[in-house]
Design an enzyme around this catalytic site. Structure first.
Site, PDB file in Angstrom:
ATOM      1  N   CYS A 405      82.991  98.219  85.298  1.00  0.00           N
ATOM      2  CA  CYS A 405      83.821  98.115  84.100  1.00  0.00           C
ATOM      3  C   CYS A 405      83.313  97.137  83.025  1.00  0.00           C
ATOM      4  O   CYS A 405      82.543  97.792  82.216  1.00  0.00           O
ATOM      5  CB  CYS A 405      85.069  97.129  84.503  1.00  0.00           C
ATOM      6  N   HIS A 567      87.167 100.206  89.008  1.00  0.00           N
ATOM      7  CA  HIS A 567      86.338  99.260  90.080  1.00  0.00           C
ATOM      8  C   HIS A 567      86.387  99.831  91.548  1.00  0.00           C
ATOM      9  O   HIS A 567      87.263  99.658  92.205  1.00  0.00           O
ATOM     10  CB  HIS A 567      87.233  98.115  90.169  1.00  0.00           C
ATOM     11  N   GLU A 569      84.930  98.852  94.053  1.00  0.00           N
ATOM     12  CA  GLU A 569      84.859  97.949  95.103  1.00  0.00           C
ATOM     13  C   GLU A 569      86.293  97.911  95.688  1.00  0.00           C
ATOM     14  O   GLU A 569      86.693  97.453  96.738  1.00  0.00           O
ATOM     15  CB  GLU A 569      84.541  96.446  94.742  1.00  0.00           C
TER      16      GLU A 569
END
Length: 607
Positions: A405, A567, A569
């Site tokens: 990001c 993102h 994750e």
């Protein structure tokens, strides 16, 4: 089978590990073939977690539907391989707002609206409704709903929530409700003290709840006399006192609970016998075997991979919880021990050299010795120049780099300044009146409303035709959807078709690759500068469906220099690492070629 509910509450102190224990209970329930969902209840008045400060509350986790929720929902998704919604996070503020909205609409016409019964009934109705929502690819109603109550029992703000949960136990029946209370057993001068737990259980019973399981957090394994004492003074059997001592990693907690006979207790209290689909039992057993093998592999790893995380919220590691977990997932897959250095990006800046030379030189020592450099997301201006310095070091020294990001935007700014001949390249977030805004505010995002106003949730990314050189693309092409050795077709708990950043099927040569990842941002790369960057060697290999919004960048002739606007994750799983993180860690560990060829998969899984 009626829906079963497992309540996990905590006493003595907050941050005691309720989220990990709740997730671990879910893992055990799934290992015996049950479909599991989860709800997190927070006692604060914020409507959601979107505007909570990361240094105070930890990270804000984002779901497929764009919900900005408590970080514990990330634990649930990672451990249980499920896809939750914003409704799975209850806050007291959200509940108050809904009740007040109903009052304004006249739904309580003529009545005095009160905490009891109107608010408590609404909370119960909400829990029962959300507990029925399918969360895996079976698209069936979950068998068990795990409810985690944030904070500690006895906090004044939790009172309406505790009363609602007391009533819920009565509403659904004792055969369908299990309560696990997490307490602390401190060690003072080598003696394990039980008084805090005794007091915590007394507080719980004073509000009408009676725990079926007491999970005791301790820095060391509980001694038998300690267990017996807690059982006697808290009026439970010794088998109901579960020791949750410190372990090498949180992935060992399900094994720790299972080793103490928790599964038979769950079956007995919730009357779970003979109510499970045989195919799910088989899949649960297979997944449990892989989980155990994976944790064993982690214990046996000797080679270390050193990752330097350069961010602005490093004073609280939970601010980057999903990032840390994703790096852990990747390191386990690579059979490496993980060593993370938490580097405050401000410490790399020249001002720190003048004001605090020791911090400056320590920061540079960490950066120079890292095997990989990771720059995660963030907001504001503090520490941004330090991140630019880190990106420049990674690019020039050929150190594997992953920008998430903001980290991708940092890479763009650094490249424009030092390669494209644009020394004044800036982000509109940092400087609004600069001429060279290579990062700009997205036109559709509100500049006046902060909450839930960003580009949020699951969005598609299209790999471009000129991206065949890309290592990240090659990973996506080679990694058919699977759960570390379990094909997606045989995985009844695999999430949505394009979740976890993987194509729905292994693409044919020449076939476009489209992935779906979760987003949370309000700034983007200025399309006006894309062609110039590409002419100097920085390619945007992934874009949105319009081709105007940059999603992935990758630098040619570099071991691994990747930035992603999304993102990844948020979709990494214990048994299925996120591919941007996997490629990054593998490059840092020197085993990217093996991972690309699939040679490490068997070692990491132990099968």
């Amino acid at each position: 089978m009626a829906t079963k509910y497992v309540l996990v509450s905590g006493g003595v102190i907050s941050g005691i590990g309720k989220g990990v224990i709740a997730s671990s209970l879910g893992v055990l329930l799934k290992s015996i073939g049950l479909k599991v969902t989860a709800i997190k209840i927070d006692p604060y008045l914020n409507r959601d977690a979107g505007l909570l400060g990361p240094l105070e509350h930890g990270e804000c986790f984002v779901l497929d539907d764009g919900g900005e929720v408590d970080l514990d929902l990330g634990n649930y998704e990672r451990y249980l391989n499920i896809t939750l919604t914003g409704d799975n996070n209850i806050t007291l503020g959200k509940m108050f707002q809904h009740v007040l909205d109903r009052e304004r609409k006249g739904e309580y016409l003529g009545k005095t609206v009160q905490i009891v019964p109107h608010l408590t009934d609404f909370i119960q109705d909400w829990i029962e409704r959300v507990a029925q929502i399918p969360v895996d690819s079976t698209r069936e109603r979950p068998d068990v709903c795990i409810i985690e109550l944030g904070g500690t029992v006895g906090d004044i703000e939790s009172a309406p929530l505790i009363e609602a949960l007391r009533c819920l136990r009565r509403r659904v029946g004792e055969k369908n409700f299990l309560h696990c209370h997490v307490s602390l057993v401190p060690v003072i001068n080598t003696e394990q003290k039980t008084k805090p737990t005794q007091a915590a259980i007394r507080d719980v019973r004073s509000v009408g709840l009676s725990p079926d399981i007491i999970a005791c957090r301790c820095s060391e394994p509980l001694k038998q006399p300690t267990t017996d004492k807690i059982a006697m003074y808290c009026q439970v059997e010794p088998a109901q006192v579960i020791a949750v001592h410190d372990v090498p990693s949180t992935y060992h907690v399900p094994l720790l609970l299972e080793s103490q006979g928790l599964i038979p207790i769950l079956k007995n209290v919730l009357h779970l016998n003979n109510h499970v689909d045989a195919s799910l039992v088989e899949y649960g057993a297979q997944t449990w075997k892989i989980w155990k093998n994976l944790t064993a592999t982690q214990d046996r790893a000797f080679d270390t991979v050193k990752i330097c995380l350069v961010g602005k919220y490093t004073a609280l590691q939970d601010a980057y919880l999903s990032v840390r977990k994703s790096v852990e997932h990747a390191s386990m897959r690579c059979a490496r021990k993980l060593e993370i250095t938490w580097l405050n990006s401000s410490d790399l800046e020249p001002e720190t050299e003048a004001n605090s030379p020791a911090a400056y030189h320590k920061a540079w020592g960490s950066l120079c010795t890292a095997s990989g450099i990771l720059v995660p997301g963030g907001f504001g201006t503090r520490g941004m120049e330090g991140m630019v310095i880190a990106a420049k070091w990674a690019r020039e020294k050929k150190v594997p780099y992953l920008g998430i990001c903001l980290g991708m935007q940092i890479a763009v700014i650094e490249f424009c300044r030092h390669i494209c001949g644009i020394p004044g390249a800036q982000s509109e977030e940092w400087l609004t009146d600069t001429e060279d805004k290579v990062i700009i505010y997205m036109p559709e995002v509100s500049k006046t409303t902060q909450g839930a106003s960003q580009r949020l949730g699951l969005k598609n990314t299209h790999f471009q035709d000129n991206s065949n050189f890309s290592k990240l693309r090659q990973l996506h092409e080679k990694e058919a959807p699977s759960t570390n050795g379990i094909p997606a077709a045989s995985d009844p708990n695999n999430t949505t078709a394009t979740a976890d950043g993987e194509p729905t099927a292994k693409p044919s040569p020449g076939q476009p690759i489209i992935i779906s990842e979760r987003h949370r941002h309000r700034y983007e790369v200025n399309p006006a500068y894309v062609e110039k960057m590409a002419s100097h060697g920085l390619d945007f290999i992934g874009k949105d469906e319009t081709g105007e919004r940059m999603e992935i960048l990758e630098l040619r002739d570099h071991p691994w220099f990747v930035g992603v606007q999304y993102h990844p994750e948020y979709l990494s799983r214990v048994l299925r690492p996120s591919l941007p993180y996997l490629g990054f860690v593998a490059a840092a560990a020197g085993c990217l070629d093996e991972i690309m060829g699939g040679e490490k998969r068997g070692m990491a899984n132990g099968i």
